[in-house]
Enzyme design. Sequence first.
Site, mmCIF file in Angstrom:
data_model
loop_
_atom_site.group_PDB
_atom_site.id
_atom_site.type_symbol
_atom_site.label_atom_id
_atom_site.label_comp_id
_atom_site.label_asym_id
_atom_site.label_seq_id
_atom_site.Cartn_x
_atom_site.Cartn_y
_atom_site.Cartn_z
ATOM 1 N N CYS A 155 -2.733 -0.222 7.458
ATOM 2 C CA CYS A 155 -1.964 1.030 7.404
ATOM 3 C C CYS A 155 -2.177 1.872 8.652
ATOM 4 O O CYS A 155 -1.235 2.506 9.148
ATOM 5 C CB CYS A 155 -2.304 1.801 6.139
ATOM 6 S SG CYS A 155 -1.743 0.925 4.649
ATOM 7 N N GLU A 196 0.850 3.951 1.753
ATOM 8 C CA GLU A 196 1.266 4.402 3.087
ATOM 9 C C GLU A 196 2.426 3.575 3.613
ATOM 10 O O GLU A 196 3.406 4.118 4.135
ATOM 11 C CB GLU A 196 0.104 4.301 4.092
ATOM 12 C CG GLU A 196 -1.133 5.058 3.712
ATOM 13 C CD GLU A 196 -2.187 4.209 3.024
ATOM 14 O OE1 GLU A 196 -3.375 4.366 3.363
ATOM 15 O OE2 GLU A 196 -1.825 3.408 2.147
ATOM 16 N N HIS A 251 0.854 -1.185 0.000
ATOM 17 C CA HIS A 251 0.000 0.000 0.000
ATOM 18 C C HIS A 251 0.893 1.239 0.000
ATOM 19 O O HIS A 251 2.018 1.212 0.530
ATOM 20 C CB HIS A 251 -0.881 0.026 1.241
ATOM 21 C CG HIS A 251 -1.962 -1.000 1.241
ATOM 22 N ND1 HIS A 251 -3.109 -0.870 1.989
ATOM 23 C CD2 HIS A 251 -2.076 -2.191 0.597
ATOM 24 C CE1 HIS A 251 -3.884 -1.916 1.807
ATOM 25 N NE2 HIS A 251 -3.270 -2.743 0.972
ATOM 26 N N CYS A 272 -6.462 2.000 5.579
ATOM 27 C CA CYS A 272 -7.119 0.769 5.997
ATOM 28 C C CYS A 272 -6.594 0.358 7.381
ATOM 29 O O CYS A 272 -5.715 1.013 7.950
ATOM 30 C CB CYS A 272 -6.842 -0.336 4.979
ATOM 31 S SG CYS A 272 -5.110 -0.895 4.972
#
Length: 162
Positions: free
Chosen positions: A96, A65, A63, A93
Amino acid sequence: MNAQPDQPTDLDTTMMRRALDLARLAAKQDEVPVGAVVYETATGRVLGEAHNRRHLDKDPTAHAELLAIRAAAGATGDWRLNHCTLVVTLEPCAMCAGLIVNARIGRLVYGCEDPKAGACGSLMQLTEDARLNHRVAPIRGVLAEESSALLREFFKDARRRA
């Protein structure tokens, strides 16, 4: 650490524009268009930036992040990033959000909400959970419409191709 919510700065908006550029790059690579930037809050120096790379890397953890935080930790030589701001185009999410807490991110700024998977206000408020040893209240909605439009267009195109 118990951070209080504050207002976005001009620098947050500038960094969100950079994160949107990264998200557009992700879309061109057929990745979900999410971009993230980690910068030193006091100086504005960018320490890490990334876009989603799950399909490219064949890695469910890739991801934006996570990749940006990993780069920032490498740049500082420390896993504690309490002096940093994370700017991301989409609400983080649960994975993260957990990383944001574990990395001790000092400030969190995000664009649009994620009603299906958001863990910083939509489904849960993981980054503000008083049971955890670090908390950060997110600054929500910075360039939210741009972020949301980018995601809507990406998924609209994906449905058309399918």
